[in-house]
Design an enzyme around this catalytic site. Sequence first.
Site, PDB file in Angstrom:
ATOM      1  N   THR A  75       0.893  -0.924  -0.107  1.00  0.00           N
ATOM      2  CA  THR A  75       0.065   0.061  -0.072  1.00  0.00           C
ATOM      3  C   THR A  75       0.767   1.637  -0.077  1.00  0.00           C
ATOM      4  OG1 THR A  75       0.332  -0.394   2.201  1.00  0.00           O
ATOM      5  CG2 THR A  75      -2.230  -1.116   0.818  1.00  0.00           C
ATOM      6  N   SER A  76       2.335   1.337   0.003  1.00  0.00           N
ATOM      7  CA  SER A  76       2.950   2.451  -0.265  1.00  0.00           C
ATOM      8  C   SER A  76       2.980   3.053  -1.824  1.00  0.00           C
ATOM      9  CB  SER A  76       4.180   2.163  -0.065  1.00  0.00           C
ATOM     10  OG  SER A  76       4.746   2.926  -0.109  1.00  0.00           O
TER      11      SER A  76
END
Length: 333
Positions: A75-76
Amino acid sequence: MGLVDLPRVPLGIFPTPFARVSDLAGEPGLRELYLKRDDLTGFAWGGNKVRTLEYVLADALARGSDTVVVAGGPTSNFAAMLAVAACRYGLGVTQVCYGDLREGASALKVSRRAGAVVEFTGGPDRGGMEERAAEIAESQRAQGLTSYVVPRGGATAVGACGFAAAAVELLEQLDEHDLAEVTVVLPVGSGGSIAGLVAGLALAGAGDRVDVVGVSVSRPVALARQEIAERAEACARLVGATGTPARWRLVDGRGPGYGSSSAEADRLALRVLCHGGLLADPVYNAKALLWLSQHRPELRRPLVYWSTGGALASADELTSTTAGAAVGEEARS
């Protein structure tokens, strides 16, 4: 060397908006404050990490790198944005994620769409990403590549320079609004943003003008505090700051843990969206705003909330199978 001498690739549109908000969520803890809209940085889907990326990418190019190895979970936002920006400059990207193969996260889909090679460590420890990234870079160098390693969130002294520049930008906006002193509250993950702010305020000689409160949503406060202090000092040396350091502190806003949903924070995020028109992602801003709403009476001076973005995480949350019913029910209540 000073801040203006450091290499930087222009990606964002600055300054980002700064505005007074009388009522953000229809509740006392989020009334009468100022918003620094770093969710509106103007590159890709926006977010504060554009500031970091401008200096990290420039440093990689200045060192003659042809590929970047970045540590970043599925999810970066930062890793995905790096992959997108690297396309423009012809750099290859390898992204190292923790855990096992996951396809659902929008950020990971963007990374792959932009051409990043994604590798998973197979373990749940997020700290293992940096170790594996270093191993991959060493292997690439043995193959003749010039690899540049980037830790989670671009949290290096170089990356923090993006927020040192943001500190100067903030001070100009405070002057425009006749604000002599403020308290800034912002969510903190890897810590590069708050470290850069502290260094930048020292560079501008305004350390006594701004108090900075970082709401940690990722790491235990005791662990993150020393890392942030060291990074702020390194960034200050890099930009030539000699002024008084800003007053800053770190508070715990993790709730159930990094990336884990908090029902209370999610409800607040919905009120902020429907009442104030601000999209607060569930990983960073929803939790930081929840802490602020609960602790507002402890904070003196005019208050600035630094909205850092997180549009992709918000999209993932809002399109989940359980979010629609929750949103509808809360909106009707």
